[in-house]
Design an enzyme around this catalytic site. Structure first.
Site, PDB file in Angstrom:
ATOM      1  N   HIS A   1       0.842  -1.204   0.000  1.00  0.00           N
ATOM      2  CA  HIS A   1       0.000   0.000   0.000  1.00  0.00           C
ATOM      3  C   HIS A   1       0.872   1.246   0.000  1.00  0.00           C
ATOM      4  CE1 HIS A   1      -3.864  -1.963   0.274  1.00  0.00           C
ATOM      5  NE2 HIS A   1      -3.451  -2.689   1.293  1.00  0.00           N
TER       6      HIS A   1
ATOM      7  N   ASP B   1      16.950 -11.951  -2.114  1.00  0.00           N
ATOM      8  CA  ASP B   1      18.302 -11.762  -2.645  1.00  0.00           C
ATOM      9  C   ASP B   1      18.892 -10.420  -2.228  1.00  0.00           C
ATOM     10  OD1 ASP B   1      18.343 -14.242  -3.830  1.00  0.00           O
ATOM     11  OD2 ASP B   1      18.036 -13.519  -5.877  1.00  0.00           O
TER      12      ASP B   1
ATOM     13  N   GLU C   1      -6.423 -11.241   6.981  1.00  0.00           N
ATOM     14  CA  GLU C   1      -7.120  -9.952   6.934  1.00  0.00           C
ATOM     15  C   GLU C   1      -8.514 -10.025   6.325  1.00  0.00           C
ATOM     16  OE1 GLU C   1      -4.786  -7.229   4.547  1.00  0.00           O
ATOM     17  OE2 GLU C   1      -3.903  -8.886   3.433  1.00  0.00           O
TER      18      GLU C   1
ATOM     19  N   ASP D   1      -8.423  -4.208   6.544  1.00  0.00           N
ATOM     20  CA  ASP D   1      -9.093  -5.093   5.598  1.00  0.00           C
ATOM     21  C   ASP D   1     -10.072  -6.018   6.297  1.00  0.00           C
ATOM     22  OD1 ASP D   1      -8.034  -4.743   2.758  1.00  0.00           O
ATOM     23  OD2 ASP D   1      -6.188  -4.774   3.903  1.00  0.00           O
TER      24      ASP D   1
END
Length: 254
Positions: A48, A88, A152, A178
């Protein structure tokens, strides 16, 4: 050279509570400021926020200057390619959003692990392996990687125990915003029914020995969550602090 130690994962295992803060402003300055403020962990959010994958690396490097502060990264989606790239770069703890089932949790675990245990692609010279200098990185990487999954929705909450019990899931984060929408209270994360469900989730997770976490800007609920046993609690978002501070300053001159 040994593997970099994951202090966040170690604290989860020891039962030590960790206080965190959300970073949604891109670049390296804000995450460094947050790390300097003494939080146990800083969440670099790419779900977000306009923060892109390439922005994660400088944020990780900035936070690394504060060895007592752990960086946690939230990918935009539960995607093995994104997860591979972020790992990575040297991220050791990931928060995977919108996990709806045990199968999706298993997919995240697989993306975190090298074959034969998973599907993470092998690269020799990466920041994660200290550019190839960490001894037996490919064989031992999972020792210091930590996977948090985000519950959520009502669907995920109904499947909480099966999601949390997946081998390789180190903790479960409950997403109030959410979840409130999914429960029929959009924009009301502090609705009593939402709070009741979240508090119930903390207990359900404690009953099966899985650490729980949350982000809330409600200070009373943050303290209540910690009293109920959350292992990792985020209490602020950088953008929200900027908006509140700038607005308050303007109001004092009105």
């Amino acid at each position: 050279m040994d593997l970099p130690k994951n202090h966040f994962k170690a604290a989860l295992k020891s039962g030590k509570h960790q206080l965190g803060f959300w970073n949604s402003i891109g670049g390296n300055t804000v995450p460094e400021i947050l790390a300097a403020c003494g939080y146990d962990w800083v969440m670099v959010d790419t779900e977000h926020s306009p923060v892109e994958v390439v922005d994660i690396l400088p944020a990780l490097q900035a936070i690394a200057g504060y060895p007592d502060v752990s960086a946690v990264v939230r990918p935009a989606i539960n995607d093995p390619v994104l997860i591979k790239r972020i790992l990575d770069m040297g991220a050791q703890t990931l928060l995977i959003p919108y996990v709806q089932s045990a199968e999706e949790a298993k997919a995240a675990v697989s993306a975190m692990r090298y074959p034969p245990a998973g599907i993470r692609g092998v690269a020799g010279v990466t920041r994660a392996s200290r550019f190839g200098k960490a001894t037996d990185y490919v064989k031992r990487a999972s020792e210091e990687l930590c996977l948090l999954v985000q519950v959520e929705t009502k669907t995920a909450l109904d499947r909480l125990e099966e999601i949390a019990s997946v081998d390789g899931v180190d903790g479960v984060f409950i997403g109030p915003a959410d979840l409130s929408a999914s429960l029929g209270y959009p924009g009301e994360p502090n609705h009593p029914d939402v709070i009741r469900q979240i508090e119930g989730a903390y207990k359900r997770l404690a009953d099966i020995g899985v650490p729980s976490g949350v982000l809330t800007l409600n200070e009373d609920f943050a303290r209540r969550s910690m009293e109920l046993g959350t292992a990792f609690t985020a209490i602020g978002v950088d953008l929200a602090v900027v908006v509140d501070g700038v607005t308050a300053l303007r109001d004092r001159f009105s």
